[in-house]
Design a protein around this motif. Structure first.
Motif, PDB file in Angstrom:
ATOM      1  N   MET A  13       1.248  -0.889   0.347  1.00 57.17           N
ATOM      2  CA  MET A  13       0.205  -0.181  -0.129  1.00 57.17           C
ATOM      3  C   MET A  13       0.771   1.548   0.086  1.00 57.17           C
ATOM      4  O   MET A  13       1.009   2.299  -1.003  1.00 57.17           O
ATOM      5  N   ASP A  19      -2.303   1.140  -8.898  1.00 55.56           N
ATOM      6  CA  ASP A  19      -2.985   1.939  -8.634  1.00 55.56           C
ATOM      7  C   ASP A  19      -4.200   2.016  -7.473  1.00 55.56           C
ATOM      8  O   ASP A  19      -4.896   2.100  -6.679  1.00 55.56           O
ATOM      9  N   TYR A  20      -4.718   0.704  -6.912  1.00 63.25           N
ATOM     10  CA  TYR A  20      -4.841  -0.074  -5.895  1.00 63.25           C
ATOM     11  C   TYR A  20      -4.346  -1.835  -5.829  1.00 63.25           C
ATOM     12  O   TYR A  20      -3.820  -1.873  -6.564  1.00 63.25           O
ATOM     13  N   SER A  22      -5.007  -5.917  -3.654  1.00 63.69           N
ATOM     14  CA  SER A  22      -5.701  -6.686  -2.944  1.00 63.69           C
ATOM     15  C   SER A  22      -5.232  -7.331  -1.507  1.00 63.69           C
ATOM     16  O   SER A  22      -4.518  -7.699  -2.345  1.00 63.69           O
ATOM     17  N   TYR A 245      -9.190  10.045   1.576  1.00 62.53           N
ATOM     18  CA  TYR A 245      -9.857   9.297   0.405  1.00 62.53           C
ATOM     19  C   TYR A 245     -10.588   7.675   0.551  1.00 62.53           C
ATOM     20  O   TYR A 245     -11.435   7.900   1.538  1.00 62.53           O
ATOM     21  N   PHE A 247     -11.853   4.806  -0.340  1.00 57.82           N
ATOM     22  CA  PHE A 247     -11.265   2.841  -0.602  1.00 57.82           C
ATOM     23  C   PHE A 247     -12.549   1.859  -0.755  1.00 57.82           C
ATOM     24  O   PHE A 247     -13.334   1.727  -0.028  1.00 57.82           O
ATOM     25  N   ASP A 249     -13.366  -1.310  -2.980  1.00 53.23           N
ATOM     26  CA  ASP A 249     -13.312  -1.558  -4.373  1.00 53.23           C
ATOM     27  C   ASP A 249     -11.917  -1.594  -4.586  1.00 53.23           C
ATOM     28  O   ASP A 249     -10.647  -0.952  -4.100  1.00 53.23           O
ATOM     29  N   VAL A 250     -11.725  -1.530  -5.982  1.00 50.21           N
ATOM     30  CA  VAL A 250     -10.953  -1.190  -6.652  1.00 50.21           C
ATOM     31  C   VAL A 250     -10.590   0.313  -7.025  1.00 50.21           C
ATOM     32  O   VAL A 250      -9.550   0.897  -8.146  1.00 50.21           O
ATOM     33  N   GLN A 251     -11.687   1.169  -6.238  1.00 46.78           N
ATOM     34  CA  GLN A 251     -11.614   2.603  -6.648  1.00 46.78           C
ATOM     35  C   GLN A 251     -11.164   3.323  -5.608  1.00 46.78           C
ATOM     36  O   GLN A 251     -12.241   3.230  -4.198  1.00 46.78           O
ATOM     37  N   VAL A 252      -9.790   4.242  -5.962  1.00 51.70           N
ATOM     38  CA  VAL A 252      -9.149   5.086  -4.874  1.00 51.70           C
ATOM     39  C   VAL A 252      -9.427   6.291  -4.959  1.00 51.70           C
ATOM     40  O   VAL A 252      -7.920   6.714  -6.218  1.00 51.70           O
TER      41      VAL A 252
END
Length: 270
Positions: A13, A19-20, A22, A245, A247, A249-252
């Motif tokens: 992280m 970009d993201y 998991s 920010y 968070f 899922d894959v959208q940050v």
């Protein structure tokens, strides 16, 4: 093993190369220790958080004990006393003052906590302050809930009031949105307003922590949906830039401070 996987997740992280990120590897390892969370169904974020903190505490406590194994015996014993970076950051202490209503004798009962579960006293709108007032208000113990008073020698009615006697560096509030009503469990959709800055816990604290009881919000866990289905998201404040920010899922995405206040807040980190 769980601590190593968690460390890798945090490292990925903060590297800033993706970009993201998991948490799949951590989830897989953690699920072996806690099979309940291995299934692809909705679970309670507060229960998951407590299990993660407990798991990391045990792992870091063991590491600390190993590092101290060559020290003097007294120091080695202290290293196994149950402290870790998790307890240093997240563990606080309440003192429950129990007053016998017959002889007025007060007995203090200490209790450690990592998460404070706060009742929501309204169905529509309330503030975090009102939730705290509800949690810390005195309660009367009567009938089957009577205490056994040592001085009276019998069971007696009593009042009990909680006070914060040790404030943690990071305090976590769990808003009790899931409640029983008419034998059915339901989710409370109450709007709970909470401050981003200057949360003052001194009214609920003993004199020992009175000057260290002002907090700022750093993270929110949101839950949208109902009892058996839904979606978790999180808002986190960057420790350096102080920007917020989202968070999802894959959208940050970067969000304004005004967007941090939400009707779906479930866990608050101050």
């Amino acid at each position: 093993e769980s601590a190593t996987a968690f460390g890798c997740l945090i490292s990925d992280m903060w590297l800033g190369e993706f970009d993201y990120v998991s948490p799949e590897a951590f989830h897989s390892v953690f699920g072996k220790r806690y099979p309940t969370f291995s299934r692809r169904t909705q679970h309670d974020a507060q229960e998951f958080l407590i299990c993660v903190l407990d798991e990391l505490h045990e792992a870091f406590k063991e590491v600390r004990a190993q590092l101290c194994r060559h020290r003097a015996a007294a120091e080695a014993r202290e290293s196994g006393s149950g402290t870790s970076i998790i307890t240093q950051l997240f563990e606080g202490q309440l003192s429950y003052g129990i007053t016998c209503l017959k002889c007025n004798t007060i007995t203090d009962r200490p209790e450690s906590f990592t998460v404070l579960s706060l009742p929501i006293p309204s169905r529509r709108v309330c503030s975090l302050q009102e939730c705290l007032d509800c949690f810390f208000q005195p309660d009367t113990l009567t009938r089957n809930n009577q205490i056994h008073c040592y001085w009276c020698g019998t069971n007696q009615d009593a009042t009990v009031k909680a006070t914060i006697t040790r404030a943690p560096q990071i305090i976590i509030f769990h808003l009790k949105r899931f409640a029983w009503q008419d034998k059915h469990r339901r989710k409370l959709s109450t709007t709970v307003s909470y401050p981003l800055q200057s949360l003052d816990l001194s009214p609920y604290s003993s004199m020992f922590v009175y000057n260290n009881a002002v907090y700022s919000l750093y993270a929110v866990v949101n839950h949208a949906g109902d009892m058996d289905y839904g979606h978790y998201t999180a808002f986190c404040k960057h420790s350096t830039t102080k920007h917020w920010y989202s968070f999802d899922d894959v959208q940050v995405t970067k969000i304004p401070d005004s967007a941090v206040q939400t009707d779906t807040a479930y866990l608050l980190f101050y």
